[in-house]
Design a protein around this motif. Structure first.
Motif, short mmCIF file in Angstrom:
data_model
loop_
_atom_site.label_atom_id
_atom_site.label_comp_id
_atom_site.label_asym_id
_atom_site.label_seq_id
_atom_site.Cartn_x
_atom_site.Cartn_y
_atom_site.Cartn_z
N UNK A 88 13.08 -14.21 -3.62
CA UNK A 88 12.11 -13.16 -3.35
C UNK A 88 10.69 -13.69 -3.24
N UNK A 89 10.55 -14.95 -2.95
CA UNK A 89 9.23 -15.56 -2.82
C UNK A 89 9.08 -16.14 -1.42
N UNK A 90 7.96 -15.81 -0.79
CA UNK A 90 7.73 -16.30 0.57
C UNK A 90 6.74 -17.47 0.53
N UNK A 91 6.98 -18.45 1.36
CA UNK A 91 5.98 -19.50 1.55
C UNK A 91 4.99 -18.95 2.58
N UNK A 92 3.74 -18.82 2.18
CA UNK A 92 2.77 -18.16 3.07
C UNK A 92 1.80 -19.13 3.72
N UNK A 93 1.70 -20.33 3.15
CA UNK A 93 0.77 -21.30 3.74
C UNK A 93 1.27 -22.71 3.55
N UNK A 94 0.98 -23.55 4.52
CA UNK A 94 1.40 -24.94 4.45
C UNK A 94 0.22 -25.83 4.80
N UNK A 95 -0.07 -26.75 3.90
CA UNK A 95 -1.10 -27.76 4.17
C UNK A 95 -0.38 -29.09 4.34
N UNK A 96 -0.13 -29.46 5.59
CA UNK A 96 0.69 -30.64 5.86
C UNK A 96 -0.04 -31.92 5.50
N UNK A 112 -2.21 -32.29 2.82
CA UNK A 112 -2.16 -32.45 1.36
C UNK A 112 -0.75 -32.28 0.82
N UNK A 113 0.18 -32.01 1.71
CA UNK A 113 1.58 -31.82 1.34
C UNK A 113 1.72 -30.77 0.25
N UNK A 114 1.25 -29.58 0.55
CA UNK A 114 1.44 -28.52 -0.42
C UNK A 114 1.68 -27.18 0.27
N UNK A 115 2.42 -26.33 -0.44
CA UNK A 115 2.77 -25.00 0.05
C UNK A 115 2.09 -23.96 -0.82
N UNK A 116 1.68 -22.86 -0.20
CA UNK A 116 1.17 -21.72 -0.95
C UNK A 116 2.26 -20.65 -0.93
N UNK A 117 2.48 -20.01 -2.08
CA UNK A 117 3.55 -19.02 -2.18
C UNK A 117 3.01 -17.61 -2.34
N UNK A 118 3.85 -16.64 -1.98
CA UNK A 118 3.42 -15.23 -2.05
C UNK A 118 3.19 -14.78 -3.49
N UNK A 119 3.76 -15.48 -4.47
CA UNK A 119 3.52 -15.08 -5.86
C UNK A 119 2.27 -15.75 -6.42
N UNK A 120 1.50 -16.36 -5.53
CA UNK A 120 0.24 -16.98 -5.95
C UNK A 120 0.37 -18.45 -6.32
N UNK A 121 1.62 -18.91 -6.41
CA UNK A 121 1.85 -20.30 -6.82
C UNK A 121 1.59 -21.30 -5.70
N UNK A 122 1.54 -22.56 -6.11
CA UNK A 122 1.40 -23.68 -5.17
C UNK A 122 2.53 -24.64 -5.46
N UNK A 123 3.01 -25.31 -4.45
CA UNK A 123 4.05 -26.32 -4.66
C UNK A 123 3.68 -27.58 -3.89
N UNK A 124 3.64 -28.70 -4.60
CA UNK A 124 3.43 -29.97 -3.90
C UNK A 124 4.79 -30.54 -3.53
#
Ligand SMILES: Cc1cc2nc3c(=O)[nH]c(=O)nc-3n(C[C@H](O)[C@H](O)[C@H](O)COP(=O)(O)OP(=O)(O)OC[C@H]3O[C@@H](n4cnc5c(N)ncnc54)[C@H](O)[C@@H]3O)c2cc1C
Ligand code: FES
Lengths: 106, 405
Positions: free
Chosen positions: B78-86, B88-100
């Motif tokens: 139930x979490x969407x990846x909303x942004x990708x910074x290719x 810096x190799x990181x994703x922004x998630x719809x729950x406010x989180x970040x993933x490297x």
């Protein structure tokens, strides 16, 4: 629960307490048995659930279906013991069944 | 920190990527991010056994929850990846989180193309891509209901078959002059038209929807032929839009899908794209392809995982697909586009035949109906680039197995 033993081509054995009513393919996939993929989800369309069943319990299996027979005819490494695991439903009758998986699917 | 992989998606491609990474010996962290509320599941039954109510939801899962626990997967449902910074190799998630990530596998699939006509937002209009889609239409998918299916592709025709079985009254509208227009020959399309009409489907080809109006909560489908068809349920199956936005916004090359090489690598370092969302080069067909099939999703996921595991193997397989309608099992291998000859083996009237598609005598594809042997052989012949002659292919008196390439 019905005990099913899967044997890989290299002899590795795994015994599983299988749920009755599930297909043998689903049992293998759910229990991460290598060598049975089940790509088509049991539609009898892919033959990636090809396995070998021998011994006295083989007689208790349902007859080969037409599609199953045709899919197997062209499968790699087919023998008289070949079956498609998605076409076999686990039941108490099959307690102790031994299922070998072919090398080609590893 | 050891290398980690983030997988975005919840379909066949995402599920297979997890399995293949672990099978391939990858022991770093795996995070699975999917917008849906389910672990990766199989879509094909959605228009077949699941719609028919013959398959419980748990059986749709590719693998049971215990598999993901055992594999140490951090699954974010139930979490969407909303942004990708290719960069810096990181994703922004719809729950406010970040993933490297070190490696990112985009398995974002696609979404149904919306009906382009006025009134398409009528509550009776549904699409069929997810478990939630089927569950949402189910209260209207009941015996006696009038269902209008827009689009006679595989999904539309499968829905029509299930509808007939359940005592609904299906009307199928297809804009093209024949069913399966994107993929099949007029011969094979004609066969499926006869089957569906014979089963009671009101099938109208060369007819598009011009508007959907409301009459007391029911939809009134207005066709370009001037008909007005009252419907309890409208199911639109008019194609798929690949989910490329995340990649595109990150500056990754996209062109009818996320552009990848033979190893499923995108133009951004460490980023892979697999399954329905990806556009790959086919050596076999000498052009780029974006395929929508389980086989492609599984094999591309295996390809990306192998590359991450340091065992790169180029993806170049014969595409294949199946479709179940009534008691018919259609298996197709290869791609028929550009064919100049169709050879029919067997008698269509017996509902057991194979249609071979050739170009300059070379076998491109097969549509096999209740003919698994021909399907399997043709898949091999296409791969090897050699096949029996057209005359042999068409001679059903020679046993298929005896046909040497
Ligand atoms: C009704 C139906 C019947 C079919 N029948 C057959 C058949 O008989 N045979 C066959 O071979 N193929 C069939 N297909 C096609 C097959 O199901 C697809 O090719 C396959 O599902 C593709 O898998 P995928 O993983 O690439 O994409 P998908 O299955 O579409 O999965 C994509 C996933 O990514 C998620 N996602 C997307 N963007 C984001 C984001 N930004 N953040 C988080 N999550 C995201 C989505 O929610 C979805 O869960 C059928 C498809 C449908 C819909
Ligand atoms: S799972 Fe595909 S044939 Fe058995």
């Amino acid at each position: 629960m019905t005990k099913i033993t899967f044997v890989e081509y290299n002899g590795t054995e795994r015994s599983i307490d299988a749920e009755n009513g599930q297909s043998l393919m689903q049992t293998a996939v759910d229990n991460l048995v290598p060598g049975i993929d089940g790509d088509c989800g049991g539609s009898c369309a892919c033959a990636t659930c090809h396995c070998y069943i021998e011994g006295p319990l083989a007689a208790k299996l349902p007859e080969l279906g037409d599609t199953e027979r045709s899919m197997l005819e062209m499968a790699e490494g087919v023998t008289a013991a070949s079956r498609l695991a998605c076409q076999i439903t686990v039941s108490g009758d099959l307690d102790g069944l031994v299922v070998r998986t072919p090398e080609g699917q590893h | 920190m050891s290398a980690n992989v983030v997988i975005v998606g919840g379909g066949h491609a995402a599920g297979q990527a997890v399995a293949s990474l672990r099978q391939g010996g990858f022991d770093g962290g795996i995070t699975l991010v999917t917008a849906e509320q389910s672990l990766p599941y199989q879509r094909p039954p959605l228009s077949k056994a699941y719609l028919a109510g013959e398959l419980p939801r748990e059986r749709l899962l590719m693998r049971p929850p215990a598999f993901y626990e055992g594999a140490g997967v951090d699954a974010r449902l139930g979490v969407e990846a909303t942004g990708l910074d290719a960069g810096r190799r990181s994703l922004t998630l719809s729950d406010g989180g970040q993933l490297a990530y070190h490696h990112l596998i985009l398995a974002t699939g696609g979404r149904p193309r919306p009906l382009p006509c006025p009134g398409a937002d009528h509550p009776a209009v549904h699409y069929l891509r997810t478990i939630a889609d089927v569950d949402a239409m189910r209260p209207r998918f009941v015996q006696g209901a009038r269902i209008v299916i827009v689009g006679a592709g595989y999904i539309g025709l499968e829905v029509a078959a299930v509808a007939i079985k359940h005592g609904l009254q299906p009307v199928v509208l297809e804009m093209a002059p024949m069913v399966l227009a994107r993929v099949a020959s007029p011969e094979v399309a004609g066969f499926f038209e006869r089957v569906h009409r014979g089963a009671g489907v009101d099938l109208r080809t060369g007819v598009a929807v011009s508007a959907i109006e409301d009459r007391d909560g029911k939809a009134v489908v207005v066709s370009t032929a001037g008909d007005r068809i009252e419907a309890d349920l409208v199911v639109a199956g008019v194609g798929l839009l690949p989910n490329v936005e995340l990649a595109q916004a990150a500056g990754i090359d996209c062109d009818n899908g996320i552009v990848v090489d033979a190893f499923c690598r995108t133009s951004a370092p460490g980023v892979y794209a697999v399954g329905d969302c990806s556009n790959h080069p086919s050596h076999l067909y000498g052009r780029r392809l974006r395929l929508e099939s389980v086989h492609n999703a599984l094999e591309q996921a295996k390809t990306a995982a192998a590359d991450i595991c340091g065992k790169p193997q180029a993806y170049d397989q014969v595409p294949w697909f199946w479709s179940d309608q009534y008691e018919l099992k259609l298996q197709t291998a290869g791609l028929s586009q550009g064919y100049d000859q169709v050879v029919i083996r067997g008698d269509m009237a017996t509902r057991s035949f194979a249609a071979f598609y050739l170009k300059d005598g070379r076998l491109l594809a097969v549509d096999a109906v209740n003919r698994p042997i021909e399907f399997t052989l043709a898949k091999r012949w296409i791969k090897d680039g050699k096949a029996p002659s057209a005359q042999q292919l068409g001679d059903d008196s020679i046993e298929a197995k005896a046909l040497a390439a």
